[in-house]
Design a protein around this motif. Structure first.
Motif, short mmCIF file in Angstrom:
data_model
loop_
_atom_site.label_atom_id
_atom_site.label_comp_id
_atom_site.label_asym_id
_atom_site.label_seq_id
_atom_site.Cartn_x
_atom_site.Cartn_y
_atom_site.Cartn_z
N LYS A 315 0.82 -1.21 0.03
CA LYS A 315 -0.10 0.16 -0.43
C LYS A 315 1.08 1.53 -0.03
N LEU A 316 2.20 1.35 0.69
CA LEU A 316 3.08 1.87 0.56
C LEU A 316 4.30 1.86 -0.45
N GLY A 317 3.62 0.75 -1.90
CA GLY A 317 4.52 1.14 -2.74
C GLY A 317 5.26 0.91 -2.74
N LYS A 318 6.39 -0.60 -2.06
CA LYS A 318 6.74 -1.56 -1.18
C LYS A 318 6.83 -2.02 -1.58
N VAL A 319 8.26 -3.50 -2.11
CA VAL A 319 8.14 -4.90 -1.93
C VAL A 319 8.98 -5.92 -0.68
N ASP A 320 9.31 -4.97 0.09
CA ASP A 320 10.00 -5.17 1.36
C ASP A 320 9.43 -6.45 2.59
N PHE A 321 8.73 -7.80 1.77
CA PHE A 321 7.92 -8.04 2.09
C PHE A 321 6.89 -9.28 1.28
N THR A 322 7.54 -8.70 -0.55
CA THR A 322 6.85 -9.48 -1.60
C THR A 322 8.34 -10.41 -2.11
N ASN A 323 7.44 -12.07 -2.28
CA ASN A 323 8.57 -12.11 -3.05
C ASN A 323 8.44 -12.10 -4.44
N VAL A 324 9.44 -11.59 -4.28
CA VAL A 324 9.80 -10.62 -6.14
C VAL A 324 11.08 -11.29 -7.01
N TRP A 325 10.12 -13.56 -7.05
CA TRP A 325 11.09 -14.15 -7.34
C TRP A 325 10.88 -13.94 -9.46
N ALA A 326 12.90 -13.84 -8.68
CA ALA A 326 13.47 -13.55 -10.80
C ALA A 326 14.93 -14.70 -10.45
N GLY A 327 15.33 -14.94 -11.76
CA GLY A 327 16.61 -15.46 -12.21
C GLY A 327 17.67 -14.63 -12.18
N GLN A 328 19.00 -15.15 -12.21
CA GLN A 328 19.93 -14.40 -12.71
C GLN A 328 20.16 -13.19 -13.45
N ALA A 329 18.85 -13.83 -15.13
CA ALA A 329 19.61 -13.04 -16.03
C ALA A 329 17.95 -11.59 -15.91
N ILE A 330 17.68 -11.64 -14.76
CA ILE A 330 16.54 -10.39 -14.43
C ILE A 330 17.08 -9.27 -15.19
N GLY A 331 18.26 -9.13 -15.68
CA GLY A 331 18.49 -7.89 -16.07
C GLY A 331 18.35 -7.50 -17.64
N MET A 332 18.02 -9.04 -18.40
CA MET A 332 18.52 -9.01 -19.43
C MET A 332 16.21 -8.77 -20.30
N GLY A 333 15.93 -8.72 -19.14
CA GLY A 333 14.35 -8.39 -19.28
C GLY A 333 13.78 -7.27 -20.38
N THR A 334 13.02 -7.17 -21.05
CA THR A 334 12.31 -5.75 -21.67
C THR A 334 11.17 -5.90 -21.52
#
Length: 358
Positions: A315-334
């Motif tokens: 609600k505050l616009g934060k993902v401090d306690f959210t599962n932000v699942w992603a792999g090591q190639a996340i920086g290659m997404g578009t």
């Protein structure tokens, strides 16, 4: 031409690309888009009811005439341990106080259900072309029923021993999930995350150990990665993180911003979010409590006490306690639409494979 057409011929898709089923951050919209792009659509069913799964598949069937994969967890459920749950809530008490939450208020239990009779009956009713499993396979009787419904059985292995076991117990296709992959480790014959091989060490060893086709997963986000997987003997690839920033995904705006800023060193394997090892972009609770914590209750119960914190922070616009699942190639997404991305990945891979062949 693809050097190995077994996955294309089995799945009856244009390309040997399987959308990773990412529970909680995707639904039929992303699955439909990938199918329109020529890949295999996947619908994650571990966090939804049989009725919701039926609804999702119905929408997909109305929109596209394409094969679909229904994905399920098949872990052995563990009852919640009240003492451990209480200790976990004490470990998180400072966050409850910071966000003005009452730690004594009732909390909905985390929902990560294994494949059961209701879901098996749903498979028999809806007859998806592919059914995939994470954390092993269900019992032999259910595997037999899934196959009798006409579905191919696909399952994930994180070590060679798991791949051999899966083939022996009825898997038609094996996903070799390397350490780079986002989300939960598919491990079921081992608990040692420190020994899990990377994708490009795991794939050729699994290929050598089994006769069924192997799909490479983990760290694959462009044509180079797909071509490399085929060079190592894979018959297809499973891709998840590359699709997270597509407009059809249900990733929240704060998570999208986090993914857009992420690089090769942004993810960690943690048990803090659910009680089971999974890779995601490091957030506040992963860093401050984990990433691995002996205090975390068994899967999926660690997620229960995090629920109110997740909701309040979002609600505050934060993902401090959210599962932000992603792999090591996340920086290659578009931010490319998923159908376009699927076609682009395939085109780039074929160009690379053609160059290698020449």
């Amino acid at each position: 031409m693809w050097p190995d057409r077994r996955i294309i011929d089995l799945f009856k898709t244009e390309f040997p690309i399987l959308l990773a089923p990412m529970a909680g951050i995707m639904d039929h919209e992303l699955a439909i888009a990938v199918a329109q792009g020529g890949g295999l659509a996947s619908l994650p069913c571990a966090m939804i009811t049989a009725e919701k799964a039926r609804e999702q598949l119905s929408i997909l069937r109305q929109r596209v005439s394409a094969p679909v994969n229904l994905n399920f967890f098949c872990h052995t459920p563990v009852d919640a341990d009240p003492a451990r749950e209480a200790g976990w809530k004490r470990r998180l008490a400072s966050y409850y106080a910071e966000l003005g939450l009452d730690p004594a208020a009732p909390i909905n239990a985390a929902n990560r259900a294994p494949f059961d009779e209701a879901m098996c009956a749903l498979v028999e009713e809806l007859k998806p072309e592919v059914v995939s499993f994470h954390f092993g396979l269900p019992d032999a009787a259910m595997v037999k029923r899934v196959k009798a419904a006409g579905a191919l059985v696909v399952a994930s292995a994180t070590i060679v021993k798991e791949a051999i076991w899966l083939e022996a117990h009825g898997a038609d296709v094996i996903i070799a999930q390397g350490a780079e992959a986002g989300g939960h480790r598919g491990m079921f014959l081992t608990e040692n995350i420190h020994e899990q091989p990377g994708t490009f060490a795991l794939v050729p060893q699994v290929v050598d150990a089994v006769k069924v086709p192997v799909i490479a997963a983990g760290g694959i986000a462009d044509g180079r990665g797909i071509a490399a997987a085929f060079a190592l003997g894979a018959s297809g690839v499973q891709i998840g993180s590359a699709y997270l920033r597509c407009p059809e995904s249900k990733v929240s705006a704060p998570a999208r911003a986090l993914f857009a800023q992420s690089g090769d060193d942004s993810t960690v394997i943690t048990n803090v979010m659910t009680g089971r090892p999974a890779r995601g972009v490091a957030n506040r609770v992963m860093r401050e409590v984990g990433p691995i914590s002996a205090d975390a209750p068994a899967f999926p119960h660690a997620a229960t006490a995090l629920g109110p914190l997740k909701a309040a922070a979002e609600k505050l616009g934060k993902v401090d306690f959210t599962n932000v699942w992603a792999g090591q190639a996340i920086g290659m997404g578009t931010d490319m639409p998923a159908a376009e991305l699927t076609r682009s990945l395939a085109k780039s891979a074929l160009a690379r494979l053609s160059a290698l062949g020449g």
